[in-house]
Design an enzyme around this catalytic site. Sequence first.
Site, PDB file in Angstrom:
ATOM      1  N   GLY A  57      -6.312 -12.978   6.367  1.00 52.16           N
ATOM      2  CA  GLY A  57      -5.297 -12.410   7.240  1.00 52.16           C
ATOM      3  C   GLY A  57      -5.624 -12.704   8.689  1.00 52.16           C
ATOM      4  O   GLY A  57      -5.042 -13.606   9.321  1.00 52.16           O
ATOM      5  N   MET A  70      -1.662  -2.371  -4.028  1.00 51.64           N
ATOM      6  CA  MET A  70      -2.682  -1.320  -3.874  1.00 51.64           C
ATOM      7  C   MET A  70      -1.952   0.014  -3.990  1.00 51.64           C
ATOM      8  O   MET A  70      -1.763   0.736  -3.002  1.00 51.64           O
ATOM      9  CB  MET A  70      -3.369  -1.467  -2.520  1.00 51.64           C
ATOM     10  CG  MET A  70      -4.405  -2.571  -2.518  1.00 51.64           C
ATOM     11  SD  MET A  70      -4.916  -3.028  -0.864  1.00 51.64           S
ATOM     12  CE  MET A  70      -3.643  -4.205  -0.516  1.00 51.64           C
ATOM     13  N   GLY A  73      -6.748  -4.495   7.114  1.00 53.49           N
ATOM     14  CA  GLY A  73      -7.150  -5.854   7.489  1.00 53.49           C
ATOM     15  C   GLY A  73      -8.240  -5.786   8.546  1.00 53.49           C
ATOM     16  O   GLY A  73      -8.548  -4.706   9.079  1.00 53.49           O
ATOM     17  N   GLY A  74      -8.841  -6.922   8.835  1.00 51.42           N
ATOM     18  CA  GLY A  74      -9.784  -7.014   9.953  1.00 51.42           C
ATOM     19  C   GLY A  74     -11.150  -6.388   9.723  1.00 51.42           C
ATOM     20  O   GLY A  74     -11.877  -6.118  10.676  1.00 51.42           O
ATOM     21  N   GLY A 124      -7.288  -1.570   1.857  1.00 47.99           N
ATOM     22  CA  GLY A 124      -6.504  -0.648   2.677  1.00 47.99           C
ATOM     23  C   GLY A 124      -6.310  -1.070   4.117  1.00 47.99           C
ATOM     24  O   GLY A 124      -5.376  -0.609   4.755  1.00 47.99           O
ATOM     25  N   MET A 172       0.859  -1.202   0.000  1.00 56.02           N
ATOM     26  CA  MET A 172       0.000   0.000   0.000  1.00 56.02           C
ATOM     27  C   MET A 172       0.883   1.236   0.000  1.00 56.02           C
ATOM     28  O   MET A 172       1.852   1.309   0.754  1.00 56.02           O
ATOM     29  CB  MET A 172      -0.869   0.019   1.258  1.00 56.02           C
ATOM     30  CG  MET A 172      -1.705  -1.227   1.456  1.00 56.02           C
ATOM     31  SD  MET A 172      -2.683  -1.078   2.961  1.00 56.02           S
ATOM     32  CE  MET A 172      -3.294  -2.750   3.132  1.00 56.02           C
ATOM     33  N   GLY A 197     -10.659 -10.126   1.777  1.00 58.77           N
ATOM     34  CA  GLY A 197     -11.243  -9.206   2.744  1.00 58.77           C
ATOM     35  C   GLY A 197     -12.347  -9.849   3.553  1.00 58.77           C
ATOM     36  O   GLY A 197     -13.359 -10.274   3.002  1.00 58.77           O
ATOM     37  N   GLY A 198     -12.117  -9.980   4.856  1.00 58.73           N
ATOM     38  CA  GLY A 198     -13.144 -10.490   5.754  1.00 58.73           C
ATOM     39  C   GLY A 198     -13.438 -11.970   5.587  1.00 58.73           C
ATOM     40  O   GLY A 198     -14.496 -12.455   5.995  1.00 58.73           O
TER      41      GLY A 198
HETATM   42  C1  DX5 Z   1      -7.089  -5.432   2.571  1.00 58.28           C
HETATM   43  C2  DX5 Z   1      -6.059  -6.413   2.118  1.00 58.28           C
HETATM   44  C3  DX5 Z   1      -6.278  -7.784   2.608  1.00 58.28           C
HETATM   45  C4  DX5 Z   1      -6.194  -7.956   4.095  1.00 58.28           C
HETATM   46  C5  DX5 Z   1      -7.178  -9.031   4.441  1.00 58.28           C
HETATM   47  O1  DX5 Z   1      -6.974  -4.261   1.848  1.00 58.28           O
HETATM   48  O2  DX5 Z   1      -6.028  -6.472   0.698  1.00 58.28           O
HETATM   49  O3  DX5 Z   1      -5.426  -8.726   1.962  1.00 58.28           O
HETATM   50  O4  DX5 Z   1      -4.932  -8.322   4.577  1.00 58.28           O
HETATM   51  O5  DX5 Z   1      -7.264  -9.091   5.822  1.00 58.28           O
HETATM   52  P1  DX5 Z   1      -8.467  -9.809   6.571  1.00 58.28           P
HETATM   53  O6  DX5 Z   1      -8.443 -11.234   6.152  1.00 58.28           O
HETATM   54  O7  DX5 Z   1      -8.130  -9.585   7.996  1.00 58.28           O
HETATM   55  O8  DX5 Z   1      -9.733  -9.123   6.124  1.00 58.28           O
HETATM   56 ZN    ZN Z   2      -4.875  -8.101  -0.266  1.00 54.89          ZN
END
Ligand code: DX5
Ligand code: ZN
Length: 223
Positions: free
Chosen positions: A196, A67, A143-144, A141, A36, A175-176
């Site tokens: 993640g 990203m 995680g979580g 952008g 990022m 994501g999620g």
């Molecule tokens: C978010 C990232 C994801 C992130 C996913 O912008 O692209 O790869 O690490 O994290 P979780 O699994 O915690 O949603």
């Molecule tokens: Zn990602």
Amino acid sequence: MIRIAASVLAADFARLGEEVAALDDAKADLIHCDVMDGSFVPSISFGADFIAAVSRCSRVPLDVHLMVRDPVSQFGFLERLRPHIISFHLEAVDDPTAVAHEIRSIGALAGVAIKPATPGGRLVELLPHIDVALVMTVEPGLGGQHFMGEMIPKISEIATAIRAGGLSTMLQVDGGIDVETIRAAAAAGADTFVAGTAVFGHRAGLGAAVDALRVNARAAVRN
Ligand code: DX5
Ligand code: ZN
């Protein structure tokens, strides 16, 4: 085939080597690295040196998710790390087919990611030119975040186009993803799942986390 891509963004960076090395035993299929730039998305995560350190600690192939506003500027350093997949955002470039071609020319599979607001049809048009279609199931952008269930029709639309075209494009969601949301995404046709928090935050360890995700995705595909 179901693939689990562990997103290192959720690892404990203070114990990076240990966390990443554990992914070998956990039988993760890919290590997902979120780059990022603080411009395409508000946060800055990590770059070349960090990914190089990750790759020194594990044999699991790298899956790099850019990203960033200028993905092509990253290819020079990435080429040296020999990633399995490099994905960039459709929203960031003028000529995605040319960028995908450049990724293939450095020996990686070319992935194109779309944000939640970008229609699935934009990715469908590109399918003959890419190897991985990446549907974001959160705003990129961070995680979580919570999985956006409203992305399910988009996943189905792209899965249907892949099948109809007789293509072997991987369909990745990011994501999620957890043991529950992976079922809906797999049933809709996704085959590659970025996780993640669900992997690195699992109380029973990374191996149990990867197994549980894989078992639930397989069960959803069979049903
Ligand atoms: C978010 C990232 C994801 C992130 C996913 O912008 O692209 O790869 O690490 O994290 P979780 O699994 O915690 O949603
Ligand atoms: Zn990602």
